[in-house]
Enzyme design. Structure first.
Site, short mmCIF file in Angstrom:
data_model
loop_
_atom_site.label_atom_id
_atom_site.label_comp_id
_atom_site.label_asym_id
_atom_site.label_seq_id
_atom_site.Cartn_x
_atom_site.Cartn_y
_atom_site.Cartn_z
N LYS A 127 97.95 45.13 33.20
CA LYS A 127 98.56 45.23 34.52
C LYS A 127 97.63 44.64 35.57
O LYS A 127 96.41 44.61 35.37
CB LYS A 127 98.80 46.70 34.87
CG LYS A 127 99.95 47.36 34.12
CD LYS A 127 100.12 48.79 34.59
CE LYS A 127 101.25 49.48 33.84
NZ LYS A 127 102.58 48.92 34.12
N ASP A 150 102.77 46.42 27.45
CA ASP A 150 102.95 47.31 28.60
C ASP A 150 104.27 48.10 28.50
O ASP A 150 104.49 49.03 29.26
CB ASP A 150 102.91 46.49 29.89
CG ASP A 150 102.67 47.35 31.12
OD1 ASP A 150 102.33 48.55 30.96
OD2 ASP A 150 102.81 46.82 32.24
N LYS A 178 107.01 61.84 27.96
CA LYS A 178 106.06 60.73 27.79
C LYS A 178 104.68 61.16 28.31
O LYS A 178 104.54 61.54 29.48
CB LYS A 178 106.55 59.50 28.56
CG LYS A 178 105.54 58.35 28.62
CD LYS A 178 106.10 57.13 29.37
CE LYS A 178 105.02 56.06 29.58
NZ LYS A 178 105.51 54.88 30.34
N ASP A 203 101.24 58.37 34.54
CA ASP A 203 102.17 57.97 33.48
C ASP A 203 102.37 59.08 32.43
O ASP A 203 103.06 58.89 31.44
CB ASP A 203 101.68 56.68 32.82
CG ASP A 203 102.82 55.79 32.33
OD1 ASP A 203 103.96 56.02 32.75
OD2 ASP A 203 102.55 54.89 31.52
N ASP A 241 97.86 54.18 31.75
CA ASP A 241 98.55 52.98 31.27
C ASP A 241 97.95 51.74 31.92
O ASP A 241 98.28 51.39 33.05
CB ASP A 241 100.04 53.09 31.60
CG ASP A 241 100.84 51.90 31.08
OD1 ASP A 241 100.28 51.10 30.31
OD2 ASP A 241 102.04 51.79 31.45
N ARG A 266 108.31 53.54 25.50
CA ARG A 266 109.40 53.60 24.52
C ARG A 266 108.86 53.66 23.10
O ARG A 266 109.50 54.21 22.21
CB ARG A 266 110.35 52.41 24.74
CG ARG A 266 109.70 51.07 24.59
CD ARG A 266 110.52 49.95 25.24
NE ARG A 266 110.32 49.86 26.68
CZ ARG A 266 110.94 48.97 27.45
NH1 ARG A 266 111.82 48.11 26.95
NH2 ARG A 266 110.71 48.95 28.75
N GLU A 295 105.04 50.42 26.55
CA GLU A 295 104.49 51.32 25.53
C GLU A 295 105.17 52.68 25.50
O GLU A 295 105.16 53.35 24.48
CB GLU A 295 102.98 51.51 25.78
CG GLU A 295 102.60 52.60 26.81
CD GLU A 295 103.10 52.32 28.21
OE1 GLU A 295 103.38 51.15 28.52
OE2 GLU A 295 103.22 53.27 29.01
#
Ligand code: BES
Ligand code: MN
Ligand code: ZN
Length: 501
Positions: free
Chosen positions: A283, A353, A271, A294, A276, A357, A355
């Site tokens: 967030k 959020d 990933k 991230d 993020d 996946r 994201e």
């Protein structure tokens, strides 16, 4: 760059040059290890005297630096507490080595002879003890100073570190351990650097450049797909995450083929969210800076490939990195939007959020083309995994128990452990959507599991494991910084696949 220490291996009695240091262990309570006892004999009981006067009890992680010990050529002897001998295992060994290195770095010693590598650590062999000593030593030396304008601390004097093994027959295996330990350390260092870099530097384009750099150095094949390429392919899920960002997304593949020509590759999918924000499902502000980490899954793929390349490991590996920022904006994906993934399945995005996946699912479909022997994805995927396992274990999910076992074992050997969590179909219900094939979130219960269940819908064509590294990829607070994990686990897994130990 931190100053580099040169490592070497020897067998035989404790010895070090004039401006050196001999490093020997003391068990609790006040019990000299083998190497310490032999020094003590030469020094006519000097060390046992010190110990019995109570200045070194042997408590794990403590150290005592002695100068001008009688009949010892080296200027210094460092006593290192090992804790109780009956419970001296992997963790205690690594802690003792770390304490020794920290004390050496604080001293003026230019060279040192480390005898902790002679200790019995359960059933670990000399190669393991050397590899871990090297990795731990390099980890202690790691600093991220690239963004600071002046150097803050003086550099340690230590230049040469000799690791001592019990007998000559272990020298060859120990040398292999030394190479392996260094390769893992260098891979971790790269992963840490990429994680620690600020998100205005470490963008998707920066990661692509890093991949090109690796490819040049270690003879790998690199390919970087641009937004238009991804559109043509139909990576609607990945592209939905990139919509709010001014930075162009990239889809990076790196192929390392040093194994048998016809052997199917292992695919590592990382990933690569370089920042993020949560997107429209924004967030909270507190600690949001940490969402620069991230992309640590992507960094671990690059770090592992570096380690593998450095060892010239005879395996075939494909690294795949979907990378983008997750930003809010006028064009950003909205909660309720439905997108079509590369697999053809449609997804209702109920929370922007979730994201990770979405970028991973398209990468997981893309890797089918390599006919991989196994696929492992690595992702800072869920806060729920941090709640479940804290900052100790990686969350491991797999559609094959043998693959799960293999990864768990690699984690134990590498002291970079994972814990197996369930992927049962019973959890799939939580992803139901009234409008699309399924939703991208499954509610609060078992958040790490439902995220894995989402990915499982894209991995039916091959053996697959998912590593949720949200809890272990970086540290917060005073020691804020990337850990370089799970490069040790992944590298160990590939060493096993290469038929080495
Ligand atoms: N990158 C985060 C996961 C994360 C959060 C890792 C905190 C480490 C610390 C991921 O993209 C995310 O935001 N996940 C959400 C999913 C939720 C919306 C279903 C989460 O875990 O809160
Ligand atoms: Mn997120
Ligand atoms: Zn994320």
């Amino acid at each position: 760059m931190e100053p580099t220490v040169e490592f070497s291996i020897k067998s035989g009695a404790p010895q070090a040059g004039r401006n050196g240091c001999l490093v020997v262990g003391v068990f609790e309570p006040r019990k000299l290890s083998g190497a310490a006892a032999s020094l003590d004999r030469a020094a006519k009981g000097y060390l046992s005297g010190v110990v019995h006067r109570g200045d070194m009890q042997g408590k794990l992680g403590t150290t005592l630096l002695l100068h001008s010990v009688p009949n010892v050529a080296a200027e210094r002897v460092l006593l290192v507490g090992l804790g109780r001998e009956a419970v001296f295992r992997d963790k205690q060994y690594r802690e003792a080595v770390a304490a020794a290195i920290r004390a050496l770095n604080a001293s003026g010693a230019e060279e040192a002879s480390l005898h902790l590598t002679e200790l019995m650590v359960g059933r670990r062999d000399a190669a393991w003890k050397v590899a871990h000593a090297v990795t731990v030593a390099r980890e202690c030396a790691y600093r991220f100073t690239r963004m600071k304008s002046g150097s803050e601390e003086p550099e340690p004097a230590l230049r040469r570190l000799t690791l001592s093994v019990n007998d000559r027959s272990a020298l060859r295996r120990a040398t292999a351990g030394l190479e392996q330990g260094l390769a893992v350390a260098h891979g971790m260092s790269l992963a840490k650097d990429l994680g620690n870099l600020p998100p205005n530097v470490c963008t998707p384009s920066y990661l692509a450049d890093q991949a090109r750099e690796l490819a040049k150095h270690y003879r790998m094949k690199v390919q970087v797909l641009e937004r238009e390429d991804m559109e043509k392919l139909g990576m609607g899920a990945l592209l939905s995450v990139a919509r709010g960002s001014a930075q162009p997304p990239k889809f990076i593949t790196l192929e390392y083929r040093a194994g048998p020509k016809k052997a199917k590759p292992i695919a590592l999918v990382g990933k690569g969210i370089t920042f993020d924000t949560g997107g429209i499902s924004l967030k909270p502000a507190a600690e949001m800076d940490e969402m620069k980490f991230d992309m640590c899954g992507a960094a671990s793929v690059l770090g592992t490939l570096k380690a593998v390349g450095e060892m010239r490991l005879p395996v075939n590996v494909v690294g795949v990195i979907p990378t983008t920022e997750n930003m809010p904006g006028g064009r950003a994906t909205k909660p309720g939007d439905i997108v079509k993934s590369l697999s053809g399945q449609t997804v209702e995005i109920l929370n922007t959020d979730a994201e990770g996946r979405l970028i991973l699912c398209d990468a997981l479909t893309y890797v089918e083309r390599y006919q991989p022997a196994a696929v492992i994805d690595i992702a800072t995927l869920t806060g729920a995994c941090v709640i479940a396992l804290g900052h100790v274990a990686t969350g491991l999910f797999a559609n094959d128990d043998a693959l799960a076992r293999e990864l768990l074992n690699a984690g134990e050997t590498a002291y970079d452990r994972a814990w197996h969590l369930p992927l049962w179909d019973d959890y799939q219900e939580q992803l139901k959507s009234n409008f699309a094939d399924f939703a991208n979130i499954g509610g609060r219960p078992a958040g790490a599991v439902t995220a894995a269940c989402f990915l499982a819908r894209f991995t039916n064509k091959y053996l697959w494991a998912h590593l949720d590294i949200a809890g272990i990829a970086w540290k917060s607070g005073k020691e804020k910084g990337a850990t370089g994990r799970p490069v040790p686990l992944l590298t160990q897994f590939l060493i096993g696949r290469a038929g080495r130990k």
